[in-house]
Scaffold this active site. Structure first.
Site, PDB file in Angstrom:
ATOM      1  N   HIS A 105      58.892 114.598  74.610  1.00 16.83           N
ATOM      2  CA  HIS A 105      57.881 113.806  73.841  1.00 16.83           C
ATOM      3  C   HIS A 105      56.384 114.189  74.297  1.00 16.83           C
ATOM      4  CE1 HIS A 105      60.643 110.868  71.845  1.00 16.83           C
ATOM      5  NE2 HIS A 105      61.028 111.002  73.010  1.00 16.83           N
ATOM      6  N   CYS A 156      62.003 115.712  69.760  1.00 16.46           N
ATOM      7  CA  CYS A 156      62.956 115.130  70.273  1.00 16.46           C
ATOM      8  C   CYS A 156      64.124 114.920  69.171  1.00 16.46           C
ATOM      9  CB  CYS A 156      62.754 113.515  70.935  1.00 16.46           C
ATOM     10  SG  CYS A 156      64.100 112.756  71.917  1.00 16.46           S
ATOM     11  N   GLU A 161      53.822 113.149  72.244  1.00 17.74           N
ATOM     12  CA  GLU A 161      53.005 112.234  71.672  1.00 17.74           C
ATOM     13  C   GLU A 161      52.683 111.121  72.334  1.00 17.74           C
ATOM     14  OE1 GLU A 161      57.034 110.813  70.472  1.00 17.74           O
ATOM     15  OE2 GLU A 161      56.458 112.356  71.177  1.00 17.74           O
TER      16      GLU A 161
END
Length: 237
Positions: A177, A88, A179
């Site tokens: 994202h 990001c 994660e």
């Protein structure tokens, strides 16, 4: 092997990547820049992971440490030539630090969106064994509008041309994202800038819908994170 994590907010941590690091027995150190922590000697690390955050790459007056971070990223890529993974804001900073450009995106992408690997992305080692179309969690109102030299685009979406890219031989980044965990969105909206970006873009009532979307895709999101990290380690090793 030791990885340096540049973290912009305490709440915007490596998330699922912490599990990946543990499963692969990889040592790592996090520097939380909002707390004023200094970037250590880069030569002590084998790879760099740069996380997201609600700030913009041009917010130098508000976040003075952004300049030092860009310098560190530039030195890491151009001088040390070691593996880099940006998420990001870490994606945008990679572009900005190396001569690319970022600009506001209208409309923003906040929620679960599909990205499509380019032909280069299909054959790139970072996406080895992964689907050409992937659902991802997005939370950004800025996008890369000009890629740096020696860069290829690895993934795109309907609203954002540069969803993933590779700079040189060992730097990768994703606008989305990878994660995300079950509590990631709750962690983010504890920060007023994250919450305001959501409410200004989609309204206060949008949060529950996004959390339900993320929950329904969580298993797939986590599996994709594990694959990307495993692929990144393969390059490292």
């Amino acid at each position: 092997m030791r990885i340096l994590v540049l973290q912009h907010l305490e709440s915007d941590h490596p998330g699922m990547l912490r599990t990946c690091l543990s499963e692969h027995d990889v040592a790592w150190d996090a520097v939380i820049l909002e707390k004023g922590q200094e970037i250590p000697d880069l030569d002590a690390y084998d790879a760099m992971l740069v996380m997201g955050g609600p700030m913009n790459v041009w917010d130098i007056e508000k976040y003075s440490w952004l300049e030092k971070e860009k310098d560190a990223i530039r030195f890491w890529i151009e001088e040390l030539k070691r593996p880099y993974l940006g998420i990001c804001l870490g994606h945008q900073l990679l572009a900005d630090a190396l001569g690319g450009e970022c600009a506001p995106q209208n409309p923003p992408e906040i929620g679960i969106f599909e990205v499509q690997l380019t032909e280069n992305g299909i054959y790139d080692p970072i996406f080895n064994g992964m689907d050409e179309r992937q659902f991802c969690l997005q939370w950004h109102s800025v996008k890369v509008t000009k890629i740096p030299e020696n860069t290829i685009v690895l993934a795109s979406s309907r609203l954002c041309d540069v969803q993933a890219m590779k700079v040189g031989e060992c730097a990768w980044s994703m606008q989305y994202h990878v994660e995300v965990e079950s509590d990631t969105i709750d962690n983010w909206i504890s920060d007023p800038d994250y919450r305001s970006s959501l409410e200004e873009s989609l309204g206060k009532e949008a949060l529950d819908g996004i959390k339900k979307q993320a929950t329904s895709h969580m298993t797939n999101l986590n599996n994709n994170c594990k694959k990307i990290f495993s692929n990144f380690l393969s390059v490292l090793r």
